[in-house]
Design a protein around this motif. Structure first.
Motif, PDB file in Angstrom:
ATOM      1  N   ASP A 178       0.819  -1.210   0.000  1.00  0.00           N
ATOM      2  CA  ASP A 178       0.000   0.000   0.000  1.00  0.00           C
ATOM      3  C   ASP A 178       0.854   1.261   0.000  1.00  0.00           C
ATOM      4  O   ASP A 178       0.500   2.263  -0.618  1.00  0.00           O
ATOM      5  N   CYS A 179       1.981   1.218   0.675  1.00  0.00           N
ATOM      6  CA  CYS A 179       2.829   2.404   0.802  1.00  0.00           C
ATOM      7  C   CYS A 179       3.598   2.725  -0.474  1.00  0.00           C
ATOM      8  O   CYS A 179       4.098   3.850  -0.633  1.00  0.00           O
ATOM      9  N   LEU A 180       3.688   1.761  -1.388  1.00  0.00           N
ATOM     10  CA  LEU A 180       4.506   1.973  -2.585  1.00  0.00           C
ATOM     11  C   LEU A 180       3.956   3.090  -3.468  1.00  0.00           C
ATOM     12  O   LEU A 180       4.729   3.786  -4.147  1.00  0.00           O
ATOM     13  N   ARG A 181       2.634   3.291  -3.462  1.00  0.00           N
ATOM     14  CA  ARG A 181       2.050   4.349  -4.293  1.00  0.00           C
ATOM     15  C   ARG A 181       2.516   5.732  -3.846  1.00  0.00           C
ATOM     16  O   ARG A 181       2.517   6.680  -4.637  1.00  0.00           O
ATOM     17  N   TYR A 182       2.932   5.850  -2.585  1.00  0.00           N
ATOM     18  CA  TYR A 182       3.385   7.139  -2.080  1.00  0.00           C
ATOM     19  C   TYR A 182       4.703   7.576  -2.718  1.00  0.00           C
ATOM     20  O   TYR A 182       5.006   8.764  -2.765  1.00  0.00           O
ATOM     21  N   PHE A 183       5.477   6.624  -3.201  1.00  0.00           N
ATOM     22  CA  PHE A 183       6.729   6.989  -3.855  1.00  0.00           C
ATOM     23  C   PHE A 183       6.462   7.672  -5.187  1.00  0.00           C
ATOM     24  O   PHE A 183       7.306   8.439  -5.663  1.00  0.00           O
ATOM     25  N   ARG A 184       5.319   7.400  -5.779  1.00  0.00           N
ATOM     26  CA  ARG A 184       4.925   8.111  -6.987  1.00  0.00           C
ATOM     27  C   ARG A 184       4.234   9.415  -6.650  1.00  0.00           C
ATOM     28  O   ARG A 184       4.522  10.454  -7.243  1.00  0.00           O
ATOM     29  N   GLU A 185       3.357   9.384  -5.661  1.00  0.00           N
ATOM     30  CA  GLU A 185       2.603  10.582  -5.303  1.00  0.00           C
ATOM     31  C   GLU A 185       3.474  11.624  -4.603  1.00  0.00           C
ATOM     32  O   GLU A 185       3.264  12.825  -4.783  1.00  0.00           O
ATOM     33  N   GLN A 186       4.421  11.183  -3.802  1.00  0.00           N
ATOM     34  CA  GLN A 186       5.260  12.083  -3.015  1.00  0.00           C
ATOM     35  C   GLN A 186       6.698  12.129  -3.535  1.00  0.00           C
ATOM     36  O   GLN A 186       7.639  12.242  -2.764  1.00  0.00           O
ATOM     37  N   TYR A 187       6.855  12.046  -4.848  1.00  0.00           N
ATOM     38  CA  TYR A 187       8.199  12.030  -5.414  1.00  0.00           C
ATOM     39  C   TYR A 187       8.963  13.314  -5.113  1.00  0.00           C
ATOM     40  O   TYR A 187      10.201  13.319  -5.005  1.00  0.00           O
ATOM     41  N   GLN A 188       8.232  14.424  -4.961  1.00  0.00           N
ATOM     42  CA  GLN A 188       8.906  15.689  -4.662  1.00  0.00           C
ATOM     43  C   GLN A 188       9.527  15.668  -3.271  1.00  0.00           C
ATOM     44  O   GLN A 188      10.625  16.199  -3.060  1.00  0.00           O
ATOM     45  N   VAL A 189       8.846  15.059  -2.322  1.00  0.00           N
ATOM     46  CA  VAL A 189       9.406  14.906  -0.977  1.00  0.00           C
ATOM     47  C   VAL A 189      10.626  13.996  -1.020  1.00  0.00           C
ATOM     48  O   VAL A 189      11.635  14.249  -0.353  1.00  0.00           O
ATOM     49  N   LEU A 190      10.538  12.929  -1.810  1.00  0.00           N
ATOM     50  CA  LEU A 190      11.668  11.996  -1.968  1.00  0.00           C
ATOM     51  C   LEU A 190      12.905  12.732  -2.458  1.00  0.00           C
ATOM     52  O   LEU A 190      13.990  12.606  -1.873  1.00  0.00           O
ATOM     53  N   PHE A 191      12.763  13.511  -3.534  1.00  0.00           N
ATOM     54  CA  PHE A 191      13.901  14.226  -4.092  1.00  0.00           C
ATOM     55  C   PHE A 191      14.392  15.331  -3.151  1.00  0.00           C
ATOM     56  O   PHE A 191      15.597  15.608  -3.091  1.00  0.00           O
ATOM     57  N   THR A 192      13.472  15.954  -2.430  1.00  0.00           N
ATOM     58  CA  THR A 192      13.877  17.007  -1.491  1.00  0.00           C
ATOM     59  C   THR A 192      14.819  16.444  -0.438  1.00  0.00           C
ATOM     60  O   THR A 192      15.901  16.996  -0.191  1.00  0.00           O
ATOM     61  N   ASN A 193      14.417  15.358   0.197  1.00  0.00           N
ATOM     62  CA  ASN A 193      15.245  14.767   1.247  1.00  0.00           C
ATOM     63  C   ASN A 193      16.582  14.270   0.714  1.00  0.00           C
ATOM     64  O   ASN A 193      17.634  14.488   1.328  1.00  0.00           O
ATOM     65  N   PHE A 194      16.533  13.611  -0.450  1.00  0.00           N
ATOM     66  CA  PHE A 194      17.771  13.048  -0.990  1.00  0.00           C
ATOM     67  C   PHE A 194      18.762  14.137  -1.371  1.00  0.00           C
ATOM     68  O   PHE A 194      19.945  14.072  -1.001  1.00  0.00           O
ATOM     69  N   PHE A 195      18.308  15.153  -2.107  1.00  0.00           N
ATOM     70  CA  PHE A 195      19.235  16.179  -2.575  1.00  0.00           C
ATOM     71  C   PHE A 195      19.707  17.084  -1.445  1.00  0.00           C
ATOM     72  O   PHE A 195      20.815  17.623  -1.502  1.00  0.00           O
ATOM     73  N   TYR A 196      18.873  17.256  -0.407  1.00  0.00           N
ATOM     74  CA  TYR A 196      19.337  18.031   0.740  1.00  0.00           C
ATOM     75  C   TYR A 196      20.471  17.301   1.456  1.00  0.00           C
ATOM     76  O   TYR A 196      21.519  17.898   1.746  1.00  0.00           O
ATOM     77  N   ILE A 197      20.297  16.014   1.752  1.00  0.00           N
ATOM     78  CA  ILE A 197      21.349  15.246   2.411  1.00  0.00           C
ATOM     79  C   ILE A 197      22.574  15.143   1.514  1.00  0.00           C
ATOM     80  O   ILE A 197      23.717  15.271   1.983  1.00  0.00           O
ATOM     81  N   LEU A 198      22.364  14.934   0.223  1.00  0.00           N
ATOM     82  CA  LEU A 198      23.495  14.872  -0.708  1.00  0.00           C
ATOM     83  C   LEU A 198      24.245  16.193  -0.726  1.00  0.00           C
ATOM     84  O   LEU A 198      25.480  16.229  -0.753  1.00  0.00           O
ATOM     85  N   GLY A 199      23.507  17.307  -0.683  1.00  0.00           N
ATOM     86  CA  GLY A 199      24.148  18.621  -0.675  1.00  0.00           C
ATOM     87  C   GLY A 199      24.979  18.871   0.568  1.00  0.00           C
ATOM     88  O   GLY A 199      25.961  19.630   0.520  1.00  0.00           O
ATOM     89  N   LEU A 200      24.600  18.234   1.685  1.00  0.00           N
ATOM     90  CA  LEU A 200      25.381  18.394   2.912  1.00  0.00           C
ATOM     91  C   LEU A 200      26.794  17.847   2.771  1.00  0.00           C
ATOM     92  O   LEU A 200      27.724  18.338   3.413  1.00  0.00           O
ATOM     93  N   TYR A 201      26.950  16.826   1.932  1.00  0.00           N
ATOM     94  CA  TYR A 201      28.240  16.126   1.859  1.00  0.00           C
ATOM     95  C   TYR A 201      28.877  16.144   0.478  1.00  0.00           C
ATOM     96  O   TYR A 201      30.008  15.685   0.338  1.00  0.00           O
ATOM     97  N   ILE A 202      28.186  16.675  -0.522  1.00  0.00           N
ATOM     98  CA  ILE A 202      28.724  16.591  -1.874  1.00  0.00           C
ATOM     99  C   ILE A 202      30.008  17.399  -2.029  1.00  0.00           C
ATOM    100  O   ILE A 202      30.880  17.056  -2.836  1.00  0.00           O
ATOM    101  N   HIS A 203      30.160  18.459  -1.242  1.00  0.00           N
ATOM    102  CA  HIS A 203      31.415  19.224  -1.327  1.00  0.00           C
ATOM    103  C   HIS A 203      32.576  18.399  -0.784  1.00  0.00           C
ATOM    104  O   HIS A 203      33.713  18.530  -1.249  1.00  0.00           O
ATOM    105  N   ASN A 204      32.309  17.522   0.197  1.00  0.00           N
ATOM    106  CA  ASN A 204      33.349  16.611   0.670  1.00  0.00           C
ATOM    107  C   ASN A 204      33.729  15.626  -0.420  1.00  0.00           C
ATOM    108  O   ASN A 204      34.927  15.326  -0.613  1.00  0.00           O
ATOM    109  N   PHE A 205      32.732  15.123  -1.159  1.00  0.00           N
ATOM    110  CA  PHE A 205      33.017  14.191  -2.246  1.00  0.00           C
ATOM    111  C   PHE A 205      33.913  14.847  -3.289  1.00  0.00           C
ATOM    112  O   PHE A 205      34.816  14.202  -3.834  1.00  0.00           O
TER     113      PHE A 205
END
Length: 483
Positions: A227-254
């Motif tokens: 049932d929760c899998l549909r949320y990954f399509r409906e809430q894709y903007q939240v998914l990308f927000t969290n991922f790119f924010y965390i990635l941005g915290l450390y991407i300068h280290n990379f």
């Protein structure tokens, strides 16, 4: 996070110095307490087990292992945490608690599967190419998978609103870490092995306690695992927000891990010590902003936001506008207050660090990068606060755009600094962070000007708040104008 707000309101109700100190202490424990407990435990183990007595290569192998596990466990869980937190919130709102437990099992499966795709090739390289002992590499793999489960479980544990228990579990886990590392060391294990085994054992206990407590709270199981899998399509903007924010915290280290002067451990771990140390110092110099923000939002803004949302149900158009202006006025006041207070704290910590750190062997490039990175993390955390406000307003698109722009800007700025600046590498991350914060600021201003259209033209935001809404409420703007 409403559970924090209720506790803070009780504490601040007395309006005394004691209640102020108590409120700050409570918010610190439930927000940054677990992180501080982990760091202090690892530092204590380094000191008491005499890590400085082992070879430089072994010390760096342990430090790099712990660093990589924490960073990449956060990156793996970040997109899942954002989406699943929305799913949990909706299920709690709809009183469908029986759907929460199966979503947890699905989330654990997806997280661990993603983690394995990263971990297995890396562990293979550690053993075959890096020449690391198979037992050390195997425990590193276990540590990584346990951290993924522990980070993901915190989302579900937070849904119970018993935030103090999170700090308690981390305290218990780190106690086991300390004792366990001593036992392994006493049994004759090398220092770096003993510490890694102890940390892994401690986080296994944390993950186990989180899972047990969550199972105790959410007892029913509807077995709707998909049932929760549909949320990954409906809430894709939240998914990308969290991922790119965390990635941005450390991407300068990379980026700087690819610097010509980088350090390579076991032909697998790439680090740049001076820059990584400066990053750690800068991050913790600004972490108090999260504590202050939690206090401000949960004790003041949340109530004002709720009052506005209640006003759109049945009040007049004039009342709705009045509550909207009051809400945004409070938002501006709190963001300004947060920036001023944190600027004072950051400046004091910066001056102390510049005076004290050279006595502990930190100087040169560490302090130079620290001076610019401290400004970068000030802007990053302030930007994160703006993203939280966007989530309050259901502006998922604006939050996603902010995170993506922030991440790309930090990447470009850091690469430019690496290639063109020989002393102030941190200016690249600072420039990127300022771009991200500036966009978030103007996005909130845009939302303020177009908030009526955002609320009343997007019926889904009203439905999420008050359920099935009569059309007369959706068109209250026209009714108000006619009145």
């Amino acid at each position: 996070m409403a559970g924090i707000g209720f506790e803070l309101k009780k504490i601040f109700k007395e309006e005394s110095v004691t209640s102020l100190i108590g409120g700050i202490a409570y918010s610190s424990i439930v927000t940054v307490g677990p992180t501080i407990i982990v760091i202090m435990t690892i530092i204590a183990l380094y000191f008491f087990l005499g890590l400085t007595s082992v070879s430089y290569a072994e010390r760096e192998l342990l430090s790099s292992t712990i660093l990589y596990v924490f960073i990449f466990a956060l990156l793996v869980t970040a997109p899942f945490n954002g989406v699943m937190s929305r799913y949990i919130a909706d299920k709690i709102y709809d009183d469908q608690y029986e759907d929460i437990l199966p979503s947890f099992y699905t989330g654990v499966f997806l997280n661990t599967l993603s983690g394995e795709l990263l971990a297995l090739p890396f562990v293979y390289r550690l053993i075959v190419v890096g020449g690391v002992a198979p037992i050390f590499a195997a425990v590193t793999y276990a540590f990584f998978m346990i951290m993924i489960i522990a980070f993901f479980s915190m989302i579900y544990l937070s849904a119970t609103k018993d935030y103090k228990v999170i700090a308690l579990f981390y305290g218990m886990g780190m106690a086991v870490t300390f004792v366990g590392a001593w036992i392994f060391f006493w049994l004759g294990e090398p220092v770096i092995h003993a510490i890694l085994y102890g940390v892994t054992l401690g986080f296994f206990l944390i993950a186990f306690l989180e899972f047990s407590y969550m199972r105790k709270h959410f007892k029913q199981n509807s077995k709707k695992y998909f049932d929760c899998l549909r949320y990954f399509r409906e809430q894709y903007q939240v998914l990308f927000t969290n991922f790119f924010y965390i990635l941005g915290l450390y991407i300068h280290n990379f980026v700087f891990w690819g610097h010509p002067n980088h350090l390579v451990i076991a032909k697998s771990y790439y680090t740049m010590q001076s820059y990584d140390m400066a990053t750690t110092l800068a991050m913790f110099s600004n972490i108090s902003m999260i504590v202050i923000f939690t206090v401000l939002v949960e004790t003041n803004f949340h109530d004002r936001y709720q009052k506005y949302m209640e006003s759109i149900i049945g009040k007049t158009w004039q009342d709705i506008q009045k509550d909207k202006k009051a809400m945004f006025r409070l938002l501006i006041q709190q963001v300004s207050f947060l920036a001023i207070v944190q600027a004072i704290i950051t400046t004091i910590l910066f001056l102390i660090a510049m005076a004290v750190l050279p006595d502990f062997g930190f100087g040169g490039s560490v302090l130079r990068n620290y001076a610019s990175l401290i400004g970068a993390y000030f802007a990053i955390f302030l930007m994160y606060c703006n993203i939280i406000f966007m989530f309050y307003f259901n502006d998922n698109k604006g939050a996603m755009m902010t995170a993506v722009i922030f991440c790309i800007s930090v990447l470009v700025g850091s690469y430019w600094a690496r290639e063109n600046l020989s002393r102030l590498y941190g200016l690249g991350a600072f420039a990127g962070a300022m771009v991200g914060w500036s966009f978030s600021f103007y996005r909130l201003r845009y939302m303020e000007k177009h908030f009526d259209a955002h609320i009343f033209c997007n019926t889904t935001i009203i439905e999420r708040i008050i359920g099935k809404v009569p059309k007369s409420i959706i068109y209250k703007k026209e009714q108000g104008n006619e009145g």
